[in-house]
Design a protein around this motif. Structure first.
Motif, short mmCIF file in Angstrom:
data_model
loop_
_atom_site.label_atom_id
_atom_site.label_comp_id
_atom_site.label_asym_id
_atom_site.label_seq_id
_atom_site.Cartn_x
_atom_site.Cartn_y
_atom_site.Cartn_z
N ASN A 228 0.87 -1.17 0.00
CA ASN A 228 0.00 0.00 0.00
C ASN A 228 0.91 1.23 0.00
O ASN A 228 1.58 1.52 0.99
CB ASN A 228 -0.90 -0.02 1.24
N ALA B 272 -8.63 0.18 -7.53
CA ALA B 272 -8.92 1.28 -8.45
C ALA B 272 -10.40 1.27 -8.86
O ALA B 272 -11.05 2.31 -8.93
CB ALA B 272 -8.03 1.18 -9.69
N GLU B 273 -10.93 0.06 -9.12
CA GLU B 273 -12.33 -0.05 -9.52
C GLU B 273 -13.27 0.37 -8.38
O GLU B 273 -14.33 0.95 -8.62
CB GLU B 273 -12.64 -1.49 -9.94
N GLY C 218 -12.59 2.57 -6.15
CA GLY C 218 -12.45 3.99 -5.88
C GLY C 218 -12.31 4.29 -4.41
O GLY C 218 -12.81 5.32 -3.91
N ARG D 155 -4.46 -4.34 -7.03
CA ARG D 155 -4.33 -2.95 -7.48
C ARG D 155 -5.55 -2.53 -8.31
O ARG D 155 -6.14 -1.46 -8.10
CB ARG D 155 -3.06 -2.80 -8.33
N ASP D 156 -5.95 -3.41 -9.24
CA ASP D 156 -7.08 -3.08 -10.11
C ASP D 156 -8.40 -3.06 -9.35
O ASP D 156 -9.27 -2.22 -9.63
CB ASP D 156 -7.15 -4.08 -11.27
N GLU E 57 -3.94 2.78 -3.06
CA GLU E 57 -3.03 2.60 -4.18
C GLU E 57 -2.10 1.43 -3.88
O GLU E 57 -1.31 1.48 -2.94
CB GLU E 57 -2.20 3.86 -4.42
#
Length: 366
Positions: free
Chosen positions: A140, A252-253, A255, A248-249, A259
């Motif tokens: 992270n 991101a999805e 929100g 990670r994805d 990170e």
């Protein structure tokens, strides 16, 4: 090398819509890592062939190995990691030889990857490469930087093996894989020792390295870290490259402001290849050959790579992989990174027993 049998039904509810045709159809029993195939791959294969797929998953090579060694697993197709698992399975006679006349798409496989397996599978008679990747560190970014500062390098095994560092990270969560070979090799790389040395002395040094950080490790698991990294419930994880990139994805999805990044440690990291194999007592080897051949189609395997974030072994599929995936150094490492990668050497049976005993002591904190 990555990975919820009951979870498959949850993730793929459309596959529960079995028609009368499928319920009476030829069956294929597949045993694969969790989170290791695209959402529609199985459904499309069923539609194309009329073969009903019963798809179960596991999260460690050891679980698969125990099933194969016990015999009569009922599985037609499995996906072990080549070294050291498939290596010793071939020696133990656990796999059928492939009928290459039924594998018309075999020429699509990268010849370099095929050749890399030739020393454990002469003539490539038993193993078909599926995916490959590295085992490194997921973290992270924000939390680790807040705790360790901007000057601390993050491409290092110190994040999981340096007691001073791991103690600082304990509060936000550090995990190690539940895999003796992977963890001990990483510990040896951290110590600058020969990663192919599985002597009692070398195993003891690696075990002591892990024991020194054991009080600060939240858990040992080979797939749980995916969700925990994505949710921000873990800040450092020893894990498979594709798993970390999935985390990670997912973050991101969602929100959620998390990170996640992946690093290949500068001291060296394991490179692995997961392969497709047909167990010796597979009930339906013909259907297994059809599924292997299906997965070797570039237009089938490329979407799987796009979904699972692992590099596939299909040279003909590379141009079909999304650009952001094929240019991601965490998935397709550049040449300078590959030079540091560690190919696992298979320990002898005696060495494996020593390693497993030491691993049990480490995990239980004894």
């Amino acid at each position: 090398m990555k990975k919820v049998s009951s979870g498959f039904k949850y993730l793929f509810p459309s596959l529960l819509l079995t028609t009368a045709t499928l319920s009476n159809a030829e069956k294929l029993h597949v045993y694969n890592w969790s989170d290791y195939i695209a959402e529609d791959t199985v459904a499309q294969f069923e539609q194309e062939t009329g073969i009903k797929v019963i798809y179960d998953v596991y999260d460690s090579n050891e679980v698969l190995e125990a099933k194969l060694l016990a015999g009569r697993s009922g599985y037609d197709l499995a996906f072990p990691t080549a070294r050291p698992f498939a290596d010793r399975h071939i020696t133990a006679g656990l796999y059928q030889q492939l009928n290459k006349d039924k594998l018309s798409n075999l020429d699509n496989i990268d010849p370099v990857i095929l050749q890399s397996l030739a020393d454990i599978d002469a003539g490539n008679q038993h193993l078909v490469p599926y995916m490959w990747g590295t085992t490194g560190i997921g973290y992270n970014v924000k939390k680790v930087r807040e705790i360790l500062g901007d000057e601390m390098p993050l491409d290092t095994w110190r994040l999981v093996f340096d007691p001073e560092i791991v103690a600082k990270l304990e509060g936000c969560g550090v995990s190690l894989m539940d895999d003796a070979t992977e963890v001990f090799i990483a510990a040896s790389a951290y110590r600058g020792q020969d990663t192919a040395d599985f002597s009692k002395a070398a195993i003891e040094v690696a075990a002591n390295t892990v024991q020194a950080v054991r009080p600060y490790i939240r858990y040992f698991h080979s797939s749980q870290y995916i969700n925990d990294l994505a949710n921000g419930d873990l800040c450092v994880a020893h894990g498979y490259s594709g798993d970390v990139l999935q985390a990670r994805d997912r973050a991101a999805e969602a929100g959620n402001g998390v990170e996640v990044a992946y690093a290949v440690p500068s001291e060296g990291a394991v490179v692995w290849t997961d392969v497709m194999v047909i167990p010796k007592d597979a009930p339906n080897p013909d259907a297994a050959h059809r599924f292997i051949n299906y997965l070797m189609q570039p237009e089938v395997i490329a979407p799987i790579t796009n979904y699972v974030a692992y590099a596939n072994a299909n040279a003909a599929a590379t141009d079909l992989v999304d650009e952001e995936i094929r240019t991601d150094p965490g998935i397709y490492p550049p040449a300078q990174t590959r030079e540091k990668l560690i190919v696992i050497k298979t320990p002898a049976e005696r060495q494996l027993r020593d390693m497993n005993r030491s691993w049990t002591r480490v995990k239980t904190g004894q």
